[in-house]
Write a protein that holds these residues in place. Structure first.
Motif, PDB file in Angstrom:
ATOM      1  N   GLU A 101       0.841  -1.273   0.009  1.00  0.00           N
ATOM      2  CA  GLU A 101      -0.074  -0.026  -0.043  1.00  0.00           C
ATOM      3  C   GLU A 101       0.936   1.310  -0.069  1.00  0.00           C
ATOM      4  O   GLU A 101       1.758   1.506   0.950  1.00  0.00           O
ATOM      5  N   VAL A 103       1.478   5.627  -0.914  1.00  0.00           N
ATOM      6  CA  VAL A 103       1.029   6.901  -0.969  1.00  0.00           C
ATOM      7  C   VAL A 103       1.809   7.958  -1.842  1.00  0.00           C
ATOM      8  O   VAL A 103       1.592   9.133  -1.671  1.00  0.00           O
ATOM      9  N   HIS A 214      -9.916   5.193   5.460  1.00  0.00           N
ATOM     10  CA  HIS A 214      -8.938   4.861   6.562  1.00  0.00           C
ATOM     11  C   HIS A 214      -9.480   5.923   7.603  1.00  0.00           C
ATOM     12  O   HIS A 214      -8.970   7.032   7.503  1.00  0.00           O
ATOM     13  N   GLY A 216      -8.352   6.416  10.929  1.00  0.00           N
ATOM     14  CA  GLY A 216      -7.534   7.070  11.973  1.00  0.00           C
ATOM     15  C   GLY A 216      -6.326   6.379  12.367  1.00  0.00           C
ATOM     16  O   GLY A 216      -6.246   5.119  11.617  1.00  0.00           O
ATOM     17  N   THR A 217      -5.737   6.747  13.309  1.00  0.00           N
ATOM     18  CA  THR A 217      -4.582   5.684  13.526  1.00  0.00           C
ATOM     19  C   THR A 217      -4.481   5.661  14.874  1.00  0.00           C
ATOM     20  O   THR A 217      -4.831   6.595  15.602  1.00  0.00           O
ATOM     21  N   GLY A 253      -8.605   0.423   5.399  1.00  0.00           N
ATOM     22  CA  GLY A 253      -7.470   1.080   5.687  1.00  0.00           C
ATOM     23  C   GLY A 253      -6.783   0.203   6.862  1.00  0.00           C
ATOM     24  O   GLY A 253      -6.990  -0.955   7.238  1.00  0.00           O
ATOM     25  N   GLY A 255      -5.014   1.322  11.109  1.00  0.00           N
ATOM     26  CA  GLY A 255      -5.095   2.242  12.480  1.00  0.00           C
ATOM     27  C   GLY A 255      -5.164   1.546  13.754  1.00  0.00           C
ATOM     28  O   GLY A 255      -5.546   2.219  14.806  1.00  0.00           O
ATOM     29  N   GLU A 302      -5.120  -2.563   5.701  1.00  0.00           N
ATOM     30  CA  GLU A 302      -3.780  -1.872   5.357  1.00  0.00           C
ATOM     31  C   GLU A 302      -3.064  -1.687   6.746  1.00  0.00           C
ATOM     32  O   GLU A 302      -2.506  -0.479   6.838  1.00  0.00           O
ATOM     33  N   THR A 303      -3.060  -2.806   7.528  1.00  0.00           N
ATOM     34  CA  THR A 303      -2.398  -2.477   8.765  1.00  0.00           C
ATOM     35  C   THR A 303      -1.026  -1.938   8.851  1.00  0.00           C
ATOM     36  O   THR A 303      -0.273  -2.938   8.266  1.00  0.00           O
ATOM     37  N   TYR A 399       6.849   4.169  12.212  1.00  0.00           N
ATOM     38  CA  TYR A 399       6.913   5.709  11.694  1.00  0.00           C
ATOM     39  C   TYR A 399       8.072   6.464  12.284  1.00  0.00           C
ATOM     40  O   TYR A 399       8.240   7.786  11.745  1.00  0.00           O
TER      41      TYR A 399
HETATM   42  C1  LIG Z   1      -1.013   5.476   7.000  1.00  0.00           C
HETATM   43  C2  LIG Z   1      -2.002   4.523   6.417  1.00  0.00           C
HETATM   44  C3  LIG Z   1      -2.411   3.125   6.831  1.00  0.00           C
HETATM   45  C4  LIG Z   1      -1.519   2.702   7.975  1.00  0.00           C
HETATM   46  O1  LIG Z   1      -2.060   3.010   9.368  1.00  0.00           O
HETATM   47  P1  LIG Z   1      -1.868   2.549  10.842  1.00  0.00           P
HETATM   48  O2  LIG Z   1      -2.206   3.356  11.620  1.00  0.00           O
HETATM   49  O3  LIG Z   1      -0.150   2.529  10.611  1.00  0.00           O
HETATM   50  O4  LIG Z   1      -2.151   1.389  10.839  1.00  0.00           O
HETATM   51  C5  LIG Z   1      -3.245   2.779   6.114  1.00  0.00           C
HETATM   52  N1  LIG Z   1      -3.778   3.042   4.979  1.00  0.00           N
HETATM   53  C6  LIG Z   1      -3.584   4.602   4.703  1.00  0.00           C
HETATM   54  C7  LIG Z   1      -4.309   4.788   3.473  1.00  0.00           C
HETATM   55  C8  LIG Z   1      -2.647   5.137   5.316  1.00  0.00           C
HETATM   56  O5  LIG Z   1      -2.446   6.600   5.047  1.00  0.00           O
END
Ligand SMILES: *Cc1c(COP(=O)(O)O)cnc(C)c1O
Length: 448
Positions: A101, A103, A214, A216-217, A253, A255, A302-303, A399
């Protein structure tokens, strides 16, 4: 007499003082990582040093995979590059079966350079250049569009390529999280998301096949995901009906939290962090309840943080101590906040790697940078720490080695303890030419 308005103020509680949960004196030593002595790693590779555990990464991934794939028949896991895009770490997760994944164009190139098949790349994020879109469409990567301008550009590029491309759209919605992430995608609580689908349905070069969001985190409430998934499924039913389309994937996503400690929380992370099974249950129960038995769109996760945070440690060494005017002791260590971007939000644990004699007391721990804000712990109970004492900071796997900054010193080496108990470097320490190579000194500024 009318009282004068006085604005309310928040007074910072002195950390380390008594609070309703008492004091935390107990700080066990952390002398090894997966059986390899911290002191041995430092002697071999120098201090400071990041260390990752291959075993922990694989275990975290396998638990996540097990939690979801046993509860839902059609799952896919995609590694969030921005969480940690070290080649060795991405490779472990690709070996485990995760797709990529990304960006940005840079992350896309990095995934390709590691050998990822473009069809196994999901391209997210608010900013994809025309070049990025063109390459992704040509290669057959999955692209989730973020805004109306991106829809227009994608449409133009796909028609120039003379093909109809499959795309997804990102959604944002109310899920009980504060602050709500409205920056990304199309709003589901207004008509914006439907307008986006409507616009796409009129385009001969775009075909909507996926929904992404997605929320939040470090999301501590599994119910937020239940809300998210319910909103996405209802929206899917609605647009499939109205626009005669078929959604192939629901990408929810990442988070999920790690066992890190957000600033301002008292309780240990073991208590505040729900187990991954609780998230899987909420999400999959909601899906199984709402979906008809003959239709299971692919559930994509997308963990990032949850998989890799606890696998990362930063080893550092005490090089000086100083008594502050308040009488409080402070220690100086050789790793600064430029290596620990996430220390802005999290109180990582700092543990001595060796036993030292004496009573623990609240101390300040400073990093080595020539800046007053370089503080790793404002008040933490520590036994006396003689010069040379090695310390272990954790968890730091998510991160930090993407957002770290080269500042004043070279960025340190990164080692890994492998699953078989051996260990080695996965990134060497930087040297002068790593920093100066991109620089250009115009001829008239050259010193002879
Ligand atoms: C950063 C991000 C993730 C991963 O998020 P985590 O909080 O680290 O699991 C997944 N998808 C998208 C779109 C992101 O921007």
């Amino acid at each position: 007499m009318k009282k004068v308005y006085v604005k309310p103020t928040l007074k910072k509680q002195l950390m380390g003082g008594m609070n309703k949960f008492g004091n935390n004196y107990y700080r066990p030593i952390k002398s090894e990582i997966d059986g390899v002595a911290v002191q041995k790693l430092l002697a071999e590779y120098g201090s400071p040093l990041f260390v990752f555990s291959e075993k922990t990464i694989r275990n975290q991934y396998r638990k996540l995979h097990q939690a979801f794939s046993t509860r839902y028949p059609n799952t896919q896991f995609s590694w969030s590059y921005k969480t940690n895009y070290l080649g060795a770490i991405c490779s472990i997760l690709h070996q485990e079966g995760e797709t990529a994944e990304v960006v940005s164009g840079f992350e896309y190139e990095k995934a390709i350079s590691l050998g990822v098949n473009p069809a196994d790349i999901i391209f997210n994020g608010p900013y994809k250049t025309d070049e990025d879109l063109k390459r992704a469409f040509t290669d057959g990567a999955t692209v989730n569009l973020d805004n109306f301008q991106e829809i227009y550009r994608a449409e133009k590029i796909a028609s120039e390529l003379g093909k109809q491309v499959n795309i997804g759209i990102r959604l944002n919605m109310e899920t009980g999280i504060f602050p709500r992430w409205e920056k990304f995608g199309f709003n589901l609580d207004t008509t914006q998301a439907v307008e986006a689908v409507n616009r796409i349905s009129r385009s001969p070069s775009l075909k909507l096949v996926g929904l992404h969001s997605h929320i939040g985190t470090f999301v501590l409430d599994p119910n937020s995901y239940a809300q998210q998934v319910e909103s996405m499924v209802k929206f899917m039913f609605d647009i499939e009906n109205r626009f005669n389309i078929s959604i192939e994937y629901l990408d929810i996503g990442g988070g999920f939290p790690s066992k890190n400690k957000l600033k301002g929380t008292y309780l240990p992370s073991d208590i505040v962090t729900p187990d991954i099974d609780e998230y899987a249950e909420k999400i999959c129960d909601t899906l199984m309840r709402l979906l008809p038995a003959n239709k299971y769109p692919k559930l994509i996760l997308e963990t990032g943080r949850h998989i890799v945070d606890e696998a990362g440690f930063l080893l550092t060494t005490v090089f000086a101590q100083k008594q502050l005017s308040s009488g409080v002791k402070s220690y100086f260590v050789d790793a600064g906040i430029n290596l620990l971007y996430t220390s802005t939000w999290y109180n990582m644990d700092i543990q001595p790697a060796v036993e030292t004699k004496g009573t623990p007391e609240p101390v300040v721990i400073y990093g080595p940078l020539c800046m007053n804000i370089d503080v790793l712990a404002e008040s933490i109970y520590m036994p006396p720490l003689p010069t040379g004492t090695p310390l272990v900071i954790s968890p730091v796997g998510a991160y930090n080695v993407t957002q770290w900054m080269q500042f004043i010193t070279y960025r340190p080496a990164i080692a890994m303890v492998f699953a078989d108990g051996s260990y080695g470097l996965i990134r060497r320490r930087e040297k002068l030419e790593d920093v100066t190579k991109p620089e250009i000194i115009p001829a008239h500024l050259a010193l002879n």
